[in-house]
Enzyme design. Structure first.
Site, PDB file in Angstrom:
ATOM      1  N   ALA A   1       0.837  -1.210   0.000  1.00 24.00           N
ATOM      2  CA  ALA A   1       0.000   0.000   0.000  1.00 24.00           C
ATOM      3  C   ALA A   1       0.867   1.252   0.000  1.00 24.00           C
ATOM      4  O   ALA A   1       0.575   2.225  -0.714  1.00 24.00           O
ATOM      5  CB  ALA A   1      -0.917   0.000   1.219  1.00 24.00           C
ATOM      6  N   TYR A   2       1.929   1.227   0.783  1.00 23.74           N
ATOM      7  CA  TYR A   2       2.807   2.397   0.888  1.00 23.74           C
ATOM      8  C   TYR A   2       3.554   2.660  -0.419  1.00 23.74           C
ATOM      9  O   TYR A   2       3.582   3.792  -0.912  1.00 23.74           O
ATOM     10  CB  TYR A   2       3.792   2.180   2.035  1.00 23.74           C
ATOM     11  CG  TYR A   2       4.690   3.355   2.307  1.00 23.74           C
ATOM     12  CD1 TYR A   2       4.174   4.570   2.732  1.00 23.74           C
ATOM     13  CD2 TYR A   2       6.068   3.242   2.149  1.00 23.74           C
ATOM     14  CE1 TYR A   2       5.003   5.650   2.994  1.00 23.74           C
ATOM     15  CE2 TYR A   2       6.910   4.311   2.419  1.00 23.74           C
ATOM     16  CZ  TYR A   2       6.374   5.517   2.833  1.00 23.74           C
ATOM     17  OH  TYR A   2       7.198   6.581   3.081  1.00 23.74           O
ATOM     18  N   VAL A   3       4.157   1.615  -1.014  1.00 24.58           N
ATOM     19  CA  VAL A   3       4.907   1.845  -2.250  1.00 24.58           C
ATOM     20  C   VAL A   3       3.983   2.203  -3.403  1.00 24.58           C
ATOM     21  O   VAL A   3       4.373   2.951  -4.304  1.00 24.58           O
ATOM     22  CB  VAL A   3       5.816   0.656  -2.621  1.00 24.58           C
ATOM     23  CG1 VAL A   3       6.843   0.406  -1.548  1.00 24.58           C
ATOM     24  CG2 VAL A   3       5.023  -0.595  -2.935  1.00 24.58           C
TER      25      VAL A   3
ATOM     26  N   SER B   1       1.387   4.094  -3.122  1.00 20.65           N
ATOM     27  CA  SER B   1       1.136   5.529  -2.963  1.00 20.65           C
ATOM     28  C   SER B   1       2.337   6.350  -3.393  1.00 20.65           C
ATOM     29  O   SER B   1       2.205   7.404  -4.031  1.00 20.65           O
ATOM     30  CB  SER B   1       0.755   5.844  -1.510  1.00 20.65           C
ATOM     31  OG  SER B   1       1.851   5.727  -0.630  1.00 20.65           O
ATOM     32  N   LYS B   2       3.537   5.893  -3.073  1.00 21.35           N
ATOM     33  CA  LYS B   2       4.730   6.653  -3.416  1.00 21.35           C
ATOM     34  C   LYS B   2       5.097   6.519  -4.892  1.00 21.35           C
ATOM     35  O   LYS B   2       5.696   7.431  -5.476  1.00 21.35           O
ATOM     36  CB  LYS B   2       5.895   6.221  -2.516  1.00 21.35           C
ATOM     37  CG  LYS B   2       5.703   6.620  -1.056  1.00 21.35           C
ATOM     38  CD  LYS B   2       5.503   8.133  -0.907  1.00 21.35           C
ATOM     39  CE  LYS B   2       5.461   8.582   0.528  1.00 21.35           C
ATOM     40  NZ  LYS B   2       5.350  10.041   0.683  1.00 21.35           N
TER      41      LYS B   2
END
Length: 244
Positions: free
Chosen positions: A152-154, A156-157
């Site tokens: 989820a984090y990557v 978004s980035k």
């Protein structure tokens, strides 16, 4: 205030990399707008540290995903200091879990802050940063590492990196640079949260320099991009000690 004083807005400026970036830019003579969402006392501490050293700074509360809040931040910068020259998008959240177990409401929250927030701040920056300025977003070197639990984090980035490239081209003719800084593992509460010591030690050994990054390491890259690094544009700078 001198007419040639440059002004920087730093989101997520109350702690971690954002805090150190605010202090570093202040040391370079920038007037600083420290943007925070909930850590008012910490933001005010950053302001006090800057002003005690002879600089100029204010703290402004804002949800970076809300247009009205972000508009008010830029309004405050212009009212207090006369304009905006540098915008640093350091606000972000990270919640780790395997994709098979990931809560979709949490996914929406991560993407609201990290994607919509970066978009809303960049939108105001594209409209209001003075010619000769810089927009600096934050990504992550985990994009290249593909570590389990970070989907989820990557995601978004990855969106932030793609956005950065487009905005750089949209600024044609205005002498405004747009880049992203992608730190590796950095010794902040943001990184330490939820990790055991064995995991932290393993990640610290990954770079050839065999240590975690520091907020100062990332802030130095931001200061370079905001200042002398004018020929770097539309790039992602992977400030990670050589991991990838």
């Amino acid at each position: 205030m001198a007419e040639n004083t440059r002004v920087a807005i730093v989101t997520g400026g109350s702690r971690g990399i954002g805090r150190q970036t605010a202090l570093r830019l202040a040391a370079d003579g920038y007037a600083i707008v420290v943007v925070y969402v909930g850590k008012q006392a910490e933001a005010e501490t950053v302001v006090k540290e800057i002003t005690t050293a002879g600089g100029r700074a204010i703290a402004v509360q804002a949800d970076v995903a809300e247009e009205a809040d972000v508009t008010a931040v830029f309004d405050a910068a212009e009212a207090s200091f006369g304009g905006v020259d540098v915008v640093v998008n350091a606000a972000g959240i990270m919640v780790l879990a395997p994709i098979a177990e990931y809560d979709l409401d949490t996914l929406d929250r991560v993407h609201r802050v990290n994607i919509r927030g970066a978009f809303v701040v960049s939108q105001q920056a594209a409209r209001r940063v003075r010619n000769g300025g810089s927009i600096i977003n934050f990504s992550t070197s985990v994009i290249g590492l593909g570590l389990p639990g970070y989907a989820a984090y990557v995601a978004s980035k990855g969106a932030v990196e793609a956005m950065t490239m487009v905005i750089a081209r949209e600024m044609r003719g205005r002498d405004i640079t747009v880049n992203a800084v992608a730190p590796g593992p950095t010794a902040t509460s943001f990184f330490f949260d939820g990790k055991d010591q064995a995991t932290i030690d393993h990640m610290a050994k990954q770079p050839p320099l065999e240590r975690l990054g520091t907020p100062e390491d990332a802030a130095e890259v931001v200061a370079f991009l905001a200042g002398p690094g004018r020929w770097i544009n539309g790039q992602v700078v992977r400030a990670n000690g050589g991991i990838v």
